[in-house]
Design a protein around this motif. Structure first.
Motif, PDB file in Angstrom:
ATOM      1  N   UNK A 156       0.863  -1.181   0.000  1.00 43.26           N
ATOM      2  CA  UNK A 156       0.000   0.000   0.000  1.00 43.26           C
ATOM      3  C   UNK A 156       0.900   1.232   0.000  1.00 43.26           C
ATOM      4  N   UNK A 157       0.686   2.089  -0.976  1.00 42.80           N
ATOM      5  CA  UNK A 157       1.474   3.313  -1.101  1.00 42.80           C
ATOM      6  C   UNK A 157       0.534   4.497  -0.893  1.00 42.80           C
ATOM      7  N   UNK A 158       0.935   5.354  -0.005  1.00 42.11           N
ATOM      8  CA  UNK A 158       0.103   6.531   0.276  1.00 42.11           C
ATOM      9  C   UNK A 158       0.224   7.529  -0.868  1.00 42.11           C
ATOM     10  N   UNK A 159      -0.815   8.291  -1.052  1.00 37.86           N
ATOM     11  CA  UNK A 159      -0.827   9.274  -2.140  1.00 37.86           C
ATOM     12  C   UNK A 159       0.263  10.321  -1.949  1.00 37.86           C
ATOM     13  N   UNK A 201       5.514  12.836  -3.535  1.00 38.24           N
ATOM     14  CA  UNK A 201       6.900  13.159  -3.195  1.00 38.24           C
ATOM     15  C   UNK A 201       7.863  12.482  -4.182  1.00 38.24           C
ATOM     16  N   UNK A 202       7.596  11.244  -4.515  1.00 41.09           N
ATOM     17  CA  UNK A 202       8.462  10.547  -5.443  1.00 41.09           C
ATOM     18  C   UNK A 202       8.422  11.173  -6.839  1.00 41.09           C
TER      19      UNK A 202
END
Length: 81
Positions: A68-71, A76-77
């Motif tokens: 799970x990757x936060x928005x 930021x990436x």
């Protein structure tokens, strides 16, 4: 008078060709049997639970896992790019 035999050069190559065909067929059969055994082994391992895999000394099956990757992290990436 001496007896001489006449030989044709066609006999030996056909034997070699027949031998190489047999060898090729044998290699194909062995490859098919190996593939079939590998498929059966993978299916058997896929049906086992993690506890059963530990019992037989096999590492757990690798399954794709989605993290799970936060928005905010994605933003930021992308900004670092």
């Amino acid at each position: 008078m001496a007896h001489t035999k006449t030989r044709s050069g066609r006999g030996a190559p056909s034997r070699r060709l027949f031998g190489s065909r047999l060898k090729s067929v044998a290699i194909i059969i062995v490859a098919f049997r190996t593939w079939r055994e590998n498929v059966a082994r993978r299916r058997a391992l896929a049906d086992l639970t993690p506890d059963q895999l530990k019992d037989i000394g096999h590492p757990e099956a690798h399954e794709p896992v989605l993290d799970v990757v936060k928005a905010a992290q994605t933003t930021n990436l992308m900004s670092m790019r």
